[in-house]
Design a protein around this motif. Structure first.
Motif, PDB file in Angstrom:
ATOM      1  N   ASN H  66       0.863  -1.175   0.000  1.00  0.00           N
ATOM      2  CA  ASN H  66       0.000   0.000   0.000  1.00  0.00           C
ATOM      3  C   ASN H  66       0.903   1.230   0.000  1.00  0.00           C
ATOM      4  N   GLU H  67       0.708   2.103  -0.976  1.00  0.00           N
ATOM      5  CA  GLU H  67       1.617   3.258  -1.084  1.00  0.00           C
ATOM      6  C   GLU H  67       1.605   4.127   0.169  1.00  0.00           C
ATOM      7  N   GLU H  68       0.500   4.046   0.874  1.00  0.00           N
ATOM      8  CA  GLU H  68       0.418   4.867   2.084  1.00  0.00           C
ATOM      9  C   GLU H  68       1.351   4.372   3.199  1.00  0.00           C
ATOM     10  N   ASN H  69       1.799   3.118   3.057  1.00  0.00           N
ATOM     11  CA  ASN H  69       2.683   2.571   4.094  1.00  0.00           C
ATOM     12  C   ASN H  69       4.152   2.629   3.683  1.00  0.00           C
ATOM     13  N   ALA H  70       4.564   3.667   3.028  1.00  0.00           N
ATOM     14  CA  ALA H  70       5.947   3.737   2.541  1.00  0.00           C
ATOM     15  C   ALA H  70       6.934   3.532   3.693  1.00  0.00           C
ATOM     16  N   LYS H  71       8.010   2.817   3.402  1.00  0.00           N
ATOM     17  CA  LYS H  71       9.058   2.560   4.382  1.00  0.00           C
ATOM     18  C   LYS H  71       9.655   3.902   4.791  1.00  0.00           C
ATOM     19  N   PRO H  72       9.788   4.217   6.072  1.00  0.00           N
ATOM     20  CA  PRO H  72      10.397   5.478   6.475  1.00  0.00           C
ATOM     21  C   PRO H  72      11.800   5.578   5.882  1.00  0.00           C
ATOM     22  N   ASP H  73      12.248   6.752   5.496  1.00  0.00           N
ATOM     23  CA  ASP H  73      13.561   6.861   4.850  1.00  0.00           C
ATOM     24  C   ASP H  73      14.677   7.164   5.843  1.00  0.00           C
ATOM     25  N   ASN H  74      14.348   7.157   7.127  1.00  0.00           N
ATOM     26  CA  ASN H  74      15.406   7.417   8.115  1.00  0.00           C
ATOM     27  C   ASN H  74      15.759   6.163   8.922  1.00  0.00           C
ATOM     28  N   LEU H  75      15.600   4.985   8.287  1.00  0.00           N
ATOM     29  CA  LEU H  75      15.930   3.738   8.999  1.00  0.00           C
ATOM     30  C   LEU H  75      17.423   3.677   9.293  1.00  0.00           C
ATOM     31  N   LYS H  76      17.747   3.253  10.498  1.00  0.00           N
ATOM     32  CA  LYS H  76      19.147   3.049  10.881  1.00  0.00           C
ATOM     33  C   LYS H  76      19.464   1.555  10.834  1.00  0.00           C
ATOM     34  N   GLY H  77      20.618   1.226  10.323  1.00  0.00           N
ATOM     35  CA  GLY H  77      21.049  -0.161  10.343  1.00  0.00           C
ATOM     36  C   GLY H  77      20.344  -1.026   9.314  1.00  0.00           C
ATOM     37  N   TYR H  78      20.655  -2.300   9.322  1.00  0.00           N
ATOM     38  CA  TYR H  78      20.100  -3.238   8.318  1.00  0.00           C
ATOM     39  C   TYR H  78      20.182  -4.666   8.845  1.00  0.00           C
ATOM     40  N   ILE H  79      19.407  -5.510   8.198  1.00  0.00           N
ATOM     41  CA  ILE H  79      19.438  -6.954   8.490  1.00  0.00           C
ATOM     42  C   ILE H  79      20.278  -7.643   7.432  1.00  0.00           C
ATOM     43  N   GLU H  93      15.755 -15.709  -0.240  1.00  0.00           N
ATOM     44  CA  GLU H  93      14.915 -14.656  -0.808  1.00  0.00           C
ATOM     45  C   GLU H  93      13.556 -14.571  -0.090  1.00  0.00           C
ATOM     46  N   GLU H  94      13.007 -15.710   0.337  1.00  0.00           N
ATOM     47  CA  GLU H  94      11.774 -15.645   1.143  1.00  0.00           C
ATOM     48  C   GLU H  94      12.028 -14.771   2.368  1.00  0.00           C
ATOM     49  N   ALA H  95      13.218 -14.951   2.972  1.00  0.00           N
ATOM     50  CA  ALA H  95      13.569 -14.132   4.135  1.00  0.00           C
ATOM     51  C   ALA H  95      13.759 -12.668   3.750  1.00  0.00           C
ATOM     52  N   ALA H  96      14.447 -12.429   2.659  1.00  0.00           N
ATOM     53  CA  ALA H  96      14.778 -11.044   2.279  1.00  0.00           C
ATOM     54  C   ALA H  96      13.517 -10.245   1.926  1.00  0.00           C
ATOM     55  N   ILE H  97      12.670 -10.815   1.098  1.00  0.00           N
ATOM     56  CA  ILE H  97      11.445 -10.102   0.692  1.00  0.00           C
ATOM     57  C   ILE H  97      10.550  -9.888   1.914  1.00  0.00           C
ATOM     58  N   THR H  98      10.451 -10.905   2.762  1.00  0.00           N
ATOM     59  CA  THR H  98       9.647 -10.759   3.982  1.00  0.00           C
ATOM     60  C   THR H  98      10.178  -9.618   4.844  1.00  0.00           C
ATOM     61  N   ALA H  99      11.479  -9.599   5.069  1.00  0.00           N
ATOM     62  CA  ALA H  99      12.061  -8.555   5.930  1.00  0.00           C
ATOM     63  C   ALA H  99      11.795  -7.172   5.349  1.00  0.00           C
ATOM     64  N   GLU H 100      11.901  -7.037   4.039  1.00  0.00           N
ATOM     65  CA  GLU H 100      11.611  -5.748   3.410  1.00  0.00           C
ATOM     66  C   GLU H 100      10.131  -5.395   3.573  1.00  0.00           C
ATOM     67  N   ALA H 101       9.278  -6.392   3.382  1.00  0.00           N
ATOM     68  CA  ALA H 101       7.846  -6.137   3.542  1.00  0.00           C
ATOM     69  C   ALA H 101       7.505  -5.759   4.979  1.00  0.00           C
ATOM     70  N   LEU H 102       8.342  -6.180   5.911  1.00  0.00           N
ATOM     71  CA  LEU H 102       8.119  -5.821   7.316  1.00  0.00           C
ATOM     72  C   LEU H 102       8.799  -4.490   7.657  1.00  0.00           C
ATOM     73  N   GLY H 103       9.265  -3.777   6.629  1.00  0.00           N
ATOM     74  CA  GLY H 103       9.751  -2.423   6.824  1.00  0.00           C
ATOM     75  C   GLY H 103      11.201  -2.301   7.257  1.00  0.00           C
ATOM     76  N   CYS H 104      12.028  -3.268   6.855  1.00  0.00           N
ATOM     77  CA  CYS H 104      13.428  -3.252   7.300  1.00  0.00           C
ATOM     78  C   CYS H 104      14.365  -3.017   6.110  1.00  0.00           C
ATOM     79  N   ASN H 105      15.519  -2.435   6.368  1.00  0.00           N
ATOM     80  CA  ASN H 105      16.611  -2.428   5.393  1.00  0.00           C
ATOM     81  C   ASN H 105      17.258  -3.802   5.363  1.00  0.00           C
ATOM     82  N   VAL H 106      17.519  -4.295   4.156  1.00  0.00           N
ATOM     83  CA  VAL H 106      18.074  -5.644   4.026  1.00  0.00           C
ATOM     84  C   VAL H 106      19.373  -5.596   3.245  1.00  0.00           C
TER      85      VAL H 106
END
Ligand SMILES: Nc1ncnc2c1ncn2[C@@H]1O[C@H](COP(=O)(O)O)[C@@H](O)[C@H]1O
Ligand SMILES: Nc1ncnc2c1ncn2[C@@H]1O[C@H](COP(=O)(O)O)[C@@H](O)[C@H]1O
Ligand SMILES: Nc1ncnc2c1ncn2[C@@H]1O[C@H](COP(=O)(O)O)[C@@H](O)[C@H]1O
Ligand SMILES: Nc1ncnc2c1ncn2[C@@H]1O[C@H](COP(=O)(O)O)[C@@H](O)[C@H]1O
Ligand SMILES: [Mg+2]
Ligand SMILES: [Mg+2]
Ligand SMILES: [Mg+2]
Ligand SMILES: [Mg+2]
Ligand SMILES: [Mg+2]
Ligand SMILES: [Mg+2]
Ligand SMILES: [Mg+2]
Ligand SMILES: [Mg+2]
Lengths: 214, 214, 214, 214, 214, 214, 214, 214
Positions: H66-79, H93-106
């Motif tokens: 949903n475009e309204e749920n854009a990932k914040p652009d001030n994320l610190k760190g990454y997985i 890749e199941e892990a990577a796409i999931t982590a991104e969908a959960l709003g994380c830098n990967v």
């Protein structure tokens, strides 16, 4: 090694002499020293030489807290250590003492079994508000699934070898936890209370600092 | 054989022809006839010849209810069939249709998983008031422990092979159930919805009659 | 908790002191108190303080029957406890004493092995006429299948760890029972005589009352 | 190789061409030729070239009986092949056809299951009077124990992979048979009807000749 | 029970008193009495009361040979008992003494291991000329396959629990024997020297009499 | 990577396109290129583009021998590849082609089974005189023990998944080999013909050079 | 038997008397004599009679080095014995003493664990330059994979039973090693330090001589 | 449910129609929707109706952001998501796409295997500086131990079922990870890339916020 974390010695299979010589060397670094899986008898032998160490009976842990490493008094949040009752106490206490030695606030909840789900709800709020939970369970090992379903923080599941027959020395609880249908649960080895607490402490410290300060 | 119980045919590994010839013979006795584990295609072949049989898609059961064996309308109580959701539906329905075919009142509760314990409490009263419960669960198989803890009637636990990885085709759920710390739980083979219902029906019928009339 | 049922304490892994303090608290409720898996030595220590408790050697059970909770004398029917001989006696007696403590009539048949099928037929009538049977078996664990084939009441199967080699501490008997081709059999954990009796008692009490009075 | 025994080819994993070339070579020796585990399709391809071979559908065996090796008509005694019903038929027939091809009298008893012990007693005399019994059983695999208890001749037990869930592809039946409390039972591999018959035939032939003529 | 065979008592898990009372009862029948799996200490206690019993140290067997049941002196043939060396001696001797007590001629060959195949060939003739062979093997359990390949009589394979690590208490040897590619081998439980000998004795007696006299 | 050794690609689970792009890159290095576990169909697709590759049907190996890397013609000694017959051929050939691709002399002996020990002695000399042996065996997996007992060079044992029932997909053979009572045997994964040959080739090359020239 | 190799006695399960009589016989041949798996107490009893034997505490080995069999002083290369620390010392020393007794140069590296990969790199050169490596590891058993990835000589992997819980007495480490994705690794039984060294010594001796002199 | 987290649907065993009706309902809530374990074909059917969903081939994930749920652009760190190569890509890749969908830098690092430890050191810095690592590994599953040894943040280990033979469908890698001697590792079910990422995301979000703002 994580800054501020204690030096850790796995006591099982080491003689009192070996442990004494190891901790003498470690103490020099100034860090706290945590010896796990050490029986009362062996611990007493060590304490004769290293009187500053304190022994935790149920946890079978021997610990030296260097006074210079006092736990900061502005810690936010806490780690739940949950189990169902007396049978899993040894592993739960290994986790609790370890987490404290790693500089975390700990909240023990030791009477919440799956077979008596009502007691669990008496602790509902405090369970949910923790930063991370360590859930210790033997026999069928279902407690982490129930906890995982009601919290939104990470759950570290610790299967124990308590049980008999088709329990197969903890295999039953281990499989239960690996197959949990609740999300947010990860698992450590059977009876590994130390490992459960170590993982929880890493998470707890991350939450303390917040990513900004990394 | 229990009086009034249907004749039962295990459909797996039998051809449509074999099943037809068996049920032709059985029908003569006047009892209802229940064929379990029969695929839709095979059932259709049978129905061409035995049009009075009805097929239950999800349960994969083919059933003939002789009108003369109508279920008494003064049945007291009911059997709960519980499971957590769509994955275990096949086994739960095998149990439900079987229990009905064995002359029991059945109460389906199909959305009560361990990982979402709240939904379970919405059904608290009806779960407790049953005569006996059949609890179907895959993955970690913890549901029977939770149900067993809140009811005082017998619980028949049915592990399913739903899951993957360390589930080992239902072994995980089976071990969980055998090791349950709740009392009053006994277990049948993996995916044996029929067996779960059969045991429950024997108990239900005992409760119907009361010991006095035995 | 089932009304009229005793308070139950699992003695394994608890010290005499712990047990004494638990039963002192429980006794206040007026219910009978049943302590399972308690060795003779430990039981003697408890009896010094709680002299009203009686110890059952073979079953390793310590029991207090409050005289006010006398078993009603109009009980209908009985629970069979069956096993093949001396090796499974401990588990069979744990089941028998438990079932009696739960207020049931018990009928012990302890010499009916699969390998000597004739002796089983000497008891044919009394086996069939029970309300429910608890069948205890070690080694190959085939007895429940044979009993299940000749009775129309529920059978609770209790595998024991008696055997050696490919028995794998009761796994062989457990698998046998779960795979039984007789209907009406459900299974509890290896060596769980208590659990077998508990399930049987729930069923027996249901049959006592009849559904009408629920 | 035992004198008078057929040449044996294990058909599984061999192509029709490979089997044809092997049996052409073997036929020259004049012995009967027995090909086990050969599917109907593969067998038909072989029969086009080797028309003297006969195919046994259920047993999945292809056999050439050299007329010169006629079975002696003064054979004493017979081998029982026992199983509980249609599910184990394939393995039982592999055993039966093999035993006949090895020059033995065979007595098939295919409806004697543990769960319906009465039918077994209808065959009591003929079961006891055999020289040796091959008992084929899947699921819980308890039949050899019952047979072993009522006969005084050797019993060869053949577990089958029939079953599901905690059957683990025949492991359950295999363990049951290895742990049998009846004496005089030995076991071959899961589904190894051939092996069961081969052992029985060796024993049968020893009984034929008597030790005097060895 | 086979005519002329001794009464058999499984000593494991029975007290000296229990054994004494059992053998007193059995002795009355006039048959020999064989007590297996009885430790030296327990046997001595029994011998104080039943002085006519003889104890076999390695086999851990206590035996009374009623002089009236002397072994016939016109026995034809013999049973091989084979093993690789000292580690498997206990099980091999349990088999040997049992076979003798069951009235058979026994030929011990105790130094034939798979890893030193040459020694096996020094006994080639005597191995082949037996009526039946009992092959005892631990560790990898390969000896029965080698023996089965060079003899045309039945082989009873007895896996032992000798070994360590991936031996898994005899599982390795058991699986080896069940999967043998030699024909004519059947298997009994791990460490079941008695069972191996019992099966061999049944076969040996069949060969003695010859089918004519059945 | 060992000098002179080919580049190795594990073909399983890679598409023809993926393999083509990998080998195009590798070919540039001038080393031979060995692709294992590649089906005939996939290999044909690769060969359309890389026509210089040769496919080995039974081994399911695709190989490019750069002419510049010709095998030296002064090689001393050879590697035995032994197996019992057609069932284990695929794994044996994977080992043989691999060993040749790694620059070794290979001696195939493919008809030496444990159940027919005589054939093995026809090859006695050539078996003993090798530098190292790779022994491939399925079912009970006893062949390495026998070979290990008659040679004084290292034996690499390769269990295969050939078998059924209690074979458990090669587990039986694997355990047999790990428990071998012959010295000088080490084991690789089930069906890992490649790994068996790779270990043997490392040893063979050491023997070629002699330690002096290292 | 390999020329120049010692006579080897497996001490486990043999009494001091048995060992004395065996080594007296062996000593006559002039070869060194190596007794493995012999406890200190038992060894002392033997040494009273055979005073020329030396006992190695950690390895639990008793060894007689005939002075006439001095290790040649022109040996090229060495065998690495690697492990992660004190827990695996017993098995590592069993390997090291064995390898020396078999006439090899040995290089012990006992502090290289997978979880502290840096220490491993401090020994990088000496690890790579060995002729063959024996890698001993318990718990997760990952060390051989890492070593196998950085050396081009053969690696013999020895799993140990060190660990708890899901370690299953060394099964975890064993499976890890069999599934290694590094090439050039073969595996021996759990805790079989002797076997690991024996294989390594065979390889080492081949490298000594070079193929030319075979 | 964690705030801001997507709605999650487990696609396996659900039909396209079922999935469509579920996601239609979920979309209404405004959260992103993540469907895991959905094959390409099934996904295409869904996309015809729900064209705003995007399909990730390798991960087999269908995702609506949903475009309204854009990932914040001030994320610190990454997985970190780490694996050794192409075989484990699907789970990684199941892990990577999931982590991104959960709003994380990967941060994907897909070429770091235990057998080639050098490549791992090329990524040393970026591996260490992550907030949390998900380590995916099949075959022997040793990678998490090595990573755990060089980082001081939490490691979530995901065993995969890649391998053959003694891999037992991922059991080998699972046991390796549970027995790791590195601290700070916890484990999820075999092939559960989703679960690995979910745990990592919970930790990552805790680190984002810092405990102060909870
Ligand atoms: N022999 C037994 N085997 C299994 N469970 C038992 C046994 N005896 C008692 N229990 C269970 O243990 C519970 C009491 O456990 P505890 O509170 O630890 O004393 C009872 O409610 C029973 O459910
Ligand atoms: N159904 C069967 N199961 C197990 N072993 C068999 C079977 N049929 C034949 N055999 C064995 O396979 C051998 C022939 O194998 P082969 O030379 O591969 O054709 C025979 O000597 C038998 O020992
Ligand atoms: N048949 C085989 N079985 C096991 N491992 C193999 C096999 N063939 C190749 N390998 C290994 O796979 C590696 C190549 O894997 P990859 O990079 O995925 O192509 C080689 O270096 C070998 O170690
Ligand atoms: N790939 C996966 N593996 C394991 N669990 C998953 C996976 N994807 C989703 N889930 C879980 O499945 C739940 C949804 O299941 P369902 O309601 O059946 O669609 C989610 O909340 C997750 O906990
Ligand atoms: Mg949660
Ligand atoms: Mg209850
Ligand atoms: Mg019945
Ligand atoms: Mg008998
Ligand atoms: Mg033979
Ligand atoms: Mg050798
Ligand atoms: Mg290498
Ligand atoms: Mg770390």
């Amino acid at each position: 090694k994580r800054q501020g974390f204690p030096e850790i010695v796995f006591g099982e299979g080491k003689s009192a002499e070996q442990i004494i010589s190891i901790i003498k060397a470690l103490r020099g670094k100034g860090n706290n020293v945590l010896v796990t899986r050490i029986s009362k008898d062996k611990a007493n032998l060590v304490q004769r030489v290293c009187a500053e160490f304190m022994y935790y009976d149920i946890a079978e842990i021997l610990l030296w807290k260097n006074e210079e490493n006092a736990k900061p008094d502005n810690l936010k949040g806490y780690i739940n250590i949950l189990c169902a009752g007396t049978s899993d106490l040894k592993v739960a206490e290994e986790a609790a003492i370890t987490a404290e030695a790693l500089g975390c606030n700990v909240n023990r909840i030791y009477d919440v079994g799956v077979a008596g789900i009502h007691r669990l709800f008496d602790h509902y709020e405090e369970i949910q508000q923790a930063t991370v939970s360590v859930v210790v369970a033997g026999m069928e090992g279902a407690l982490p699934s129930v906890i995982g379903g009601i919290v939104s923080h990470p759950v570290i599941a610790v299967p124990t070898s308590i049980g008999y027959g088709a329990n197969f020395h903890g295999l039953s609880a281990l499989l239960t936890m690996l197959n949990s249908c609740a999300s947010g649960i990860s698992v450590v080895n059977i009876d590994n209370g130390f490992g459960g607490a170590y993982n929880a402490a890493l998470i707890y410290q991350l939450a303390q600092k917040g990513a900004e300060k990394e």
